[in-house]
Design a protein around this motif. Structure first.
Motif, PDB file in Angstrom:
ATOM      1  N   UNK A 171       0.843  -1.210   0.000  1.00 47.63           N
ATOM      2  CA  UNK A 171       0.000   0.000   0.000  1.00 47.63           C
ATOM      3  C   UNK A 171       0.871   1.249   0.000  1.00 47.63           C
ATOM      4  N   UNK A 172       2.147   1.066   0.311  1.00 47.22           N
ATOM      5  CA  UNK A 172       3.063   2.196   0.298  1.00 47.22           C
ATOM      6  C   UNK A 172       3.482   2.674   1.678  1.00 47.22           C
ATOM      7  N   UNK A 173       2.869   2.127   2.737  1.00 42.55           N
ATOM      8  CA  UNK A 173       3.227   2.596   4.072  1.00 42.55           C
ATOM      9  C   UNK A 173       4.599   2.057   4.474  1.00 42.55           C
ATOM     10  N   UNK A 174       5.202   2.740   5.440  1.00 39.00           N
ATOM     11  CA  UNK A 174       6.506   2.317   5.939  1.00 39.00           C
ATOM     12  C   UNK A 174       6.344   1.586   7.269  1.00 39.00           C
ATOM     13  N   UNK A 175       7.334   0.785   7.615  1.00 39.04           N
ATOM     14  CA  UNK A 175       7.316   0.084   8.894  1.00 39.04           C
ATOM     15  C   UNK A 175       8.587   0.351   9.678  1.00 39.04           C
ATOM     16  N   UNK A 176       8.413   0.494  10.988  1.00 39.12           N
ATOM     17  CA  UNK A 176       9.559   0.565  11.891  1.00 39.12           C
ATOM     18  C   UNK A 176       9.370  -0.487  12.972  1.00 39.12           C
ATOM     19  N   UNK A 177      10.461  -1.050  13.450  1.00 34.32           N
ATOM     20  CA  UNK A 177      10.367  -1.952  14.606  1.00 34.32           C
ATOM     21  C   UNK A 177      10.691  -1.127  15.847  1.00 34.32           C
ATOM     22  N   UNK A 178       9.696  -1.043  16.746  1.00 31.17           N
ATOM     23  CA  UNK A 178       9.818  -0.195  17.938  1.00 31.17           C
ATOM     24  C   UNK A 178      10.585  -0.930  19.041  1.00 31.17           C
ATOM     25  N   UNK A 179      11.160  -0.167  19.942  1.00 28.18           N
ATOM     26  CA  UNK A 179      11.837  -0.723  21.127  1.00 28.18           C
ATOM     27  C   UNK A 179      12.796  -1.834  20.731  1.00 28.18           C
ATOM     28  N   UNK A 180      13.487  -1.618  19.632  1.00 27.63           N
ATOM     29  CA  UNK A 180      14.340  -2.682  19.108  1.00 27.63           C
ATOM     30  C   UNK A 180      15.465  -3.006  20.097  1.00 27.63           C
ATOM     31  N   UNK A 181      15.673  -4.286  20.296  1.00 26.75           N
ATOM     32  CA  UNK A 181      16.717  -4.717  21.220  1.00 26.75           C
ATOM     33  C   UNK A 181      16.151  -5.232  22.529  1.00 26.75           C
ATOM     34  N   UNK A 182      14.883  -4.908  22.824  1.00 26.86           N
ATOM     35  CA  UNK A 182      14.317  -5.347  24.103  1.00 26.86           C
ATOM     36  C   UNK A 182      13.751  -6.761  24.000  1.00 26.86           C
ATOM     37  N   UNK A 183      13.013  -7.047  22.967  1.00 29.00           N
ATOM     38  CA  UNK A 183      12.418  -8.375  22.837  1.00 29.00           C
ATOM     39  C   UNK A 183      13.351  -9.283  22.064  1.00 29.00           C
ATOM     40  N   UNK A 184      12.848 -10.404  21.707  1.00 25.71           N
ATOM     41  CA  UNK A 184      13.626 -11.306  20.894  1.00 25.71           C
ATOM     42  C   UNK A 184      13.267 -11.057  19.436  1.00 25.71           C
TER      43      UNK A 184
END
Ligand code: C2E
Ligand code: MG
Ligand code: MG
Ligand code: MG
Length: 290
Positions: A171-184
């Motif tokens: 659809x054209x939207x972007x993605x970011x992974x939040x709080x990276x490094x905290x979870x697995x």
């Protein structure tokens, strides 16, 4: 009865009262949604090398009559795995797109990000609802709309999640992974996910000055982002020292109280004017990077 036939449980007044008050709280939140008591505040993300405002992150608050602004940590956890969680999530997307469109009409071209829980993302109709919301706001190009995915560790079926992200990415939207490094976060999947940005969790940014492990994680995430040709945004940038070190490590995109606190939509233009005049932050870019 819920546990099935031929079973009985001793009445537990404590857990019963707890369940009762949980139901009441959910009902109150349902009313809050209908009465439009939720509001979005927006926190700037900047590029510290050229001083540019990259975009803003929408953060929900509950404007509770008689109580004031209630932060998300005090009501989002209670919403978890209720249908209301999805309704609130849909409201956030709708409201953020409307605001983005209003800013654009005022001449402010901003990338607006919203937070999306893994549970919401995994709904079968998530893609169609997102597509409809984007269509309702033709003034905001999908390229300038970003979903920050939370709690990636809670995604059970990674292949299904990858497929949803890919379809939404179309659809054209972007993605970011939040709080990276905290979870697995599996490195294999990181390579497969159509994600453009990693956000370094604020706990590591806060800890990096005094803790070698945190510094190592910050460095690691920055290097990983580079290897995967992703952008990296540092959260929780509170001091000039944070900014200086992150720039030296090669991270130029930043967000934090030291740059701008989350604020009501109509405060953003004023903040931007001040920010462009603020010498101390922009002087950092003159420092040689390593
Ligand atoms: P997040 O997405 O990681 O957002 C960053 C949080 O850190 C925000 O807290 C922000 O106000 C705070 N913050 C930003 N800069 C600094 C800083 O320099 N120092 C410190 N100490 N804190 C900083 P907030 O608004 O209370 O939100 C907390 C979390 O609630 C968010 O973390 C996000 O996970 C969740 N959240 C917020 N809005 C929404 C929403 O609309 N939908 C969903 N699903 N989750 C949301
Ligand atoms: Mg709208
Ligand atoms: Mg976020
Ligand atoms: Mg975060």
């Amino acid at each position: 009865k819920e546990a099935g036939k031929n079973r009985y449980q001793l009445f537990d007044p404590v857990s019963d009262r707890r369940a009762q008050s949980h139901r009441e709280f959910l009902l109150r939140l349902q009313q809050a949604l209908e009465a439009r008591e939720f509001v979005l505040h927006y926190q700037p993300k900047v590029d510290l090398v050229d001083g540019r405002l990259l975009g803003v992150e929408a953060l929900i608050r509950w404007n509770c009559p008689g109580r004031g602004l209630v932060p998300p940590g005090e009501f989002l956890p209670q919403l978890q795995s209720s249908s209301l969680e999805l309704a609130v999530g849909e409201w956030v997307i709708e409201e953020a797109l409307s605001q983005a469109q209003r800013w654009r009409e005022q001449g402010l071209d901003l990338r607006v990000s919203v937070n999306v829980s893994a549970a919401h993302l995994q709904q079968p109709d998530f893609h169609d609802k997102l597509a409809e919301a984007l269509q309702r706001h033709p003034g905001q190009p999908p390229r300038q709309f970003e979903l920050e995915v939370l709690e990636t560790a809670q995604i059970e079926d990674m292949d299904a999640a990858v497929a949803i992200l890919k379809r939404c990415g179309d659809l054209g939207v972007r993605f970011a992974l939040d709080d990276f490094g905290t979870g697995y976060s599996s490195l294999t999947y990181l390579r497969k996910l159509p994600v453009q940005t990693l956000k370094i969790d604020q706990s590591f940014v806060r800890g990096m000055l005094g803790n070698a492990d945190d510094m190592g994680i910050v460095e690691g995430v920055i290097r990983m982002a580079r290897a995967f040709r992703m952008d990296v945004v540092a959260e929780g940038v509170e001091t000039l020292e944070h900014g200086r070190i992150l720039l030296q490590l090669g991270c130029r995109l930043m967000q934090g109280y030291g740059i701008g606190r989350p604020m009501p939509a109509d405060a953003l233009a004023g903040w931007l004017l001040n920010w462009q005049l603020e010498a101390p932050w922009l002087s950092l870019q003159a420092l040689p990077s390593r």
